[in-house]
Motif scaffolding. Structure first.
Motif, mmCIF file in Angstrom:
data_model
loop_
_atom_site.group_PDB
_atom_site.id
_atom_site.type_symbol
_atom_site.label_atom_id
_atom_site.label_comp_id
_atom_site.label_asym_id
_atom_site.label_seq_id
_atom_site.Cartn_x
_atom_site.Cartn_y
_atom_site.Cartn_z
ATOM 1 N N ARG A 86 0.291 46.379 -12.313
ATOM 2 C CA ARG A 86 -0.531 46.837 -13.437
ATOM 3 C C ARG A 86 -2.004 46.607 -13.103
ATOM 4 N NH1 ARG A 86 1.914 46.316 -19.036
ATOM 5 N NH2 ARG A 86 4.129 46.623 -18.647
ATOM 6 N N PRO A 87 -2.881 47.450 -13.662
ATOM 7 C CA PRO A 87 -4.313 47.243 -13.392
ATOM 8 C C PRO A 87 -4.851 46.005 -14.109
ATOM 9 C CG PRO A 87 -3.992 49.071 -14.914
ATOM 10 C CD PRO A 87 -2.631 48.632 -14.473
ATOM 11 N N VAL A 88 -5.810 45.348 -13.462
ATOM 12 C CA VAL A 88 -6.574 44.268 -14.079
ATOM 13 C C VAL A 88 -7.897 44.888 -14.472
ATOM 14 C CG1 VAL A 88 -7.622 42.013 -13.750
ATOM 15 C CG2 VAL A 88 -5.437 42.539 -12.661
ATOM 16 N N VAL A 89 -8.281 44.787 -15.752
ATOM 17 C CA VAL A 89 -9.409 45.540 -16.292
ATOM 18 C C VAL A 89 -10.406 44.614 -16.970
ATOM 19 C CG1 VAL A 89 -10.069 47.385 -17.897
ATOM 20 C CG2 VAL A 89 -7.870 47.500 -16.722
ATOM 21 N N ASP A 90 -11.686 44.923 -16.818
ATOM 22 C CA ASP A 90 -12.749 44.316 -17.618
ATOM 23 C C ASP A 90 -13.581 45.458 -18.159
ATOM 24 O OD1 ASP A 90 -14.472 42.476 -18.830
ATOM 25 O OD2 ASP A 90 -15.755 42.353 -17.057
ATOM 26 N N GLU A 91 -13.660 45.560 -19.484
ATOM 27 C CA GLU A 91 -14.482 46.613 -20.083
ATOM 28 C C GLU A 91 -15.159 46.078 -21.327
ATOM 29 O OE1 GLU A 91 -12.075 49.965 -21.075
ATOM 30 O OE2 GLU A 91 -10.610 48.771 -22.165
ATOM 31 N N GLY A 92 -16.321 46.650 -21.602
ATOM 32 C CA GLY A 92 -17.100 46.238 -22.758
ATOM 33 C C GLY A 92 -18.518 46.752 -22.630
ATOM 34 N N ARG A 93 -19.425 46.168 -23.424
ATOM 35 C CA ARG A 93 -20.842 46.540 -23.376
ATOM 36 C C ARG A 93 -21.582 45.422 -22.649
ATOM 37 N NH1 ARG A 93 -22.682 50.592 -26.130
ATOM 38 N NH2 ARG A 93 -24.680 49.642 -26.594
ATOM 39 N N PHE A 94 -22.121 45.760 -21.485
ATOM 40 C CA PHE A 94 -22.786 44.775 -20.643
ATOM 41 C C PHE A 94 -24.167 45.265 -20.226
ATOM 42 C CE2 PHE A 94 -18.182 44.609 -19.592
ATOM 43 C CZ PHE A 94 -17.899 43.364 -20.132
ATOM 44 N N LYS A 95 -25.033 44.328 -19.818
ATOM 45 C CA LYS A 95 -26.380 44.674 -19.339
ATOM 46 C C LYS A 95 -26.409 44.965 -17.846
ATOM 47 C CE LYS A 95 -29.233 42.068 -22.564
ATOM 48 N NZ LYS A 95 -30.303 41.068 -22.651
ATOM 49 N N TYR A 96 -25.652 44.212 -17.053
ATOM 50 C CA TYR A 96 -25.792 44.272 -15.604
ATOM 51 C C TYR A 96 -24.538 44.753 -14.878
ATOM 52 C CZ TYR A 96 -29.676 41.327 -16.943
ATOM 53 O OH TYR A 96 -30.792 40.841 -17.550
ATOM 54 N N HIS A 97 -23.388 44.160 -15.208
ATOM 55 C CA HIS A 97 -22.180 44.491 -14.463
ATOM 56 C C HIS A 97 -20.942 44.230 -15.306
ATOM 57 C CE1 HIS A 97 -21.140 40.243 -13.789
ATOM 58 N NE2 HIS A 97 -22.441 40.061 -13.666
ATOM 59 N N ALA A 98 -19.846 44.894 -14.933
ATOM 60 C CA ALA A 98 -18.524 44.617 -15.485
ATOM 61 C C ALA A 98 -17.718 43.954 -14.385
ATOM 62 C CB ALA A 98 -17.848 45.909 -15.929
ATOM 63 N N GLY A 99 -16.963 42.958 -14.736
ATOM 64 C CA GLY A 99 -16.177 42.242 -13.743
ATOM 65 C C GLY A 99 -16.812 40.909 -13.440
ATOM 66 N N PRO A 100 -16.295 40.249 -12.469
ATOM 67 C CA PRO A 100 -15.347 40.693 -11.453
ATOM 68 C C PRO A 100 -13.906 40.670 -11.958
ATOM 69 C CG PRO A 100 -15.924 38.420 -11.063
ATOM 70 C CD PRO A 100 -16.743 38.875 -12.246
ATOM 71 N N VAL A 101 -13.083 41.512 -11.353
ATOM 72 C CA VAL A 101 -11.639 41.478 -11.560
ATOM 73 C C VAL A 101 -10.986 41.328 -10.195
ATOM 74 C CG1 VAL A 101 -11.638 42.792 -13.710
ATOM 75 C CG2 VAL A 101 -11.451 44.005 -11.559
ATOM 76 N N THR A 102 -9.910 40.543 -10.142
ATOM 77 C CA THR A 102 -9.241 40.250 -8.876
ATOM 78 C C THR A 102 -7.741 40.446 -9.016
ATOM 79 O OG1 THR A 102 -10.931 38.598 -8.372
ATOM 80 C CG2 THR A 102 -8.895 38.461 -7.118
ATOM 81 N N VAL A 103 -7.129 41.037 -7.992
ATOM 82 C CA VAL A 103 -5.675 41.162 -7.937
ATOM 83 C C VAL A 103 -5.185 40.658 -6.584
ATOM 84 C CG1 VAL A 103 -5.550 43.139 -9.493
ATOM 85 C CG2 VAL A 103 -5.659 43.527 -7.040
ATOM 86 N N HIS A 104 -3.957 40.189 -6.574
ATOM 87 C CA HIS A 104 -3.336 39.853 -5.300
ATOM 88 C C HIS A 104 -2.628 41.115 -4.825
ATOM 89 C CE1 HIS A 104 -0.395 38.324 -2.420
ATOM 90 N NE2 HIS A 104 -1.377 37.497 -2.113
ATOM 91 N N ALA A 105 -3.117 41.698 -3.759
ATOM 92 C CA ALA A 105 -2.567 42.943 -3.249
ATOM 93 C C ALA A 105 -1.699 42.716 -2.019
ATOM 94 C CB ALA A 105 -3.700 43.913 -2.906
ATOM 95 N N GLY A 106 -1.850 41.586 -1.362
ATOM 96 C CA GLY A 106 -1.133 41.383 -0.109
ATOM 97 C C GLY A 106 -1.557 42.463 0.870
ATOM 98 N N ARG A 107 -0.589 43.232 1.367
ATOM 99 C CA ARG A 107 -0.907 44.352 2.265
ATOM 100 C C ARG A 107 -0.724 45.698 1.573
ATOM 101 N NH1 ARG A 107 -0.297 43.003 8.181
ATOM 102 N NH2 ARG A 107 -0.441 40.747 8.215
ATOM 103 N N ARG A 108 -0.663 45.671 0.232
ATOM 104 C CA ARG A 108 -0.486 46.909 -0.520
ATOM 105 C C ARG A 108 -1.818 47.613 -0.735
ATOM 106 N NH1 ARG A 108 2.235 44.744 -5.766
ATOM 107 N NH2 ARG A 108 0.822 43.030 -5.284
#
Length: 128
Positions: A86-108
């Motif tokens: 499933r996606p890991v998401v960060d959304e909202g109203r920000f001044k500079y940046h959204a995130g960080p978001v991190t997932v464990h992907a392995g070799r995917r």
């Protein structure tokens, strides 16, 4: 403590504050994103109103959406999805940046998306 010692302490304090202020003004966007995402930058996905910076370390993938024009709050988002997850998401109203978001992907493969106001980017499957 004599007046010359006080002046030296004040001068040192002023120098430290000035240096800190210059560093903050010089690079608020990318330096801030890099400080939050561990690893090395593997992709930059530019779009009209910003860019998504993608970092990788070990089996983890991290992403941050950075606004091109920073300072005014506006709708932003960033998401990272490892294939089969499933996606890991960060959304909202920000001044500079959204995130960080991190997932464990392995070799995917991962799919990265980001948006700032009306502009957006979608990577397709990358880092396979």
């Amino acid at each position: 403590m004599g007046s010359s010692a006080i002046r030296r302490h004040l001068a040192t304090g002023l120098a430290v504050l000035t240096t800190a202020g210059l560093l903050t003004v010089a690079a608020p966007g990318d330096a801030h994103a890099a400080a939050q995402c561990p690893g090395r930058k593997v992709r930059t996905l530019p779009f009209a109103t910003g860019s998504v910076e993608v970092y990788k370390r070990g089996g983890y993938v991290c992403a941050v959406t950075v606004a091109r024009k920073q300072g005014a709050k506006r709708k932003m988002s960033v998401s990272v999805r490892a294939r089969g997850g499933r996606p890991v998401v960060d959304e909202g109203r920000f001044k500079y940046h959204a995130g960080p978001v991190t997932v464990h992907a392995g070799r995917r493969c991962v799919w990265v998306r980001g948006s700032v106001a009306a502009g957006s980017v979608s990577s397709g499957w990358i880092l396979c």
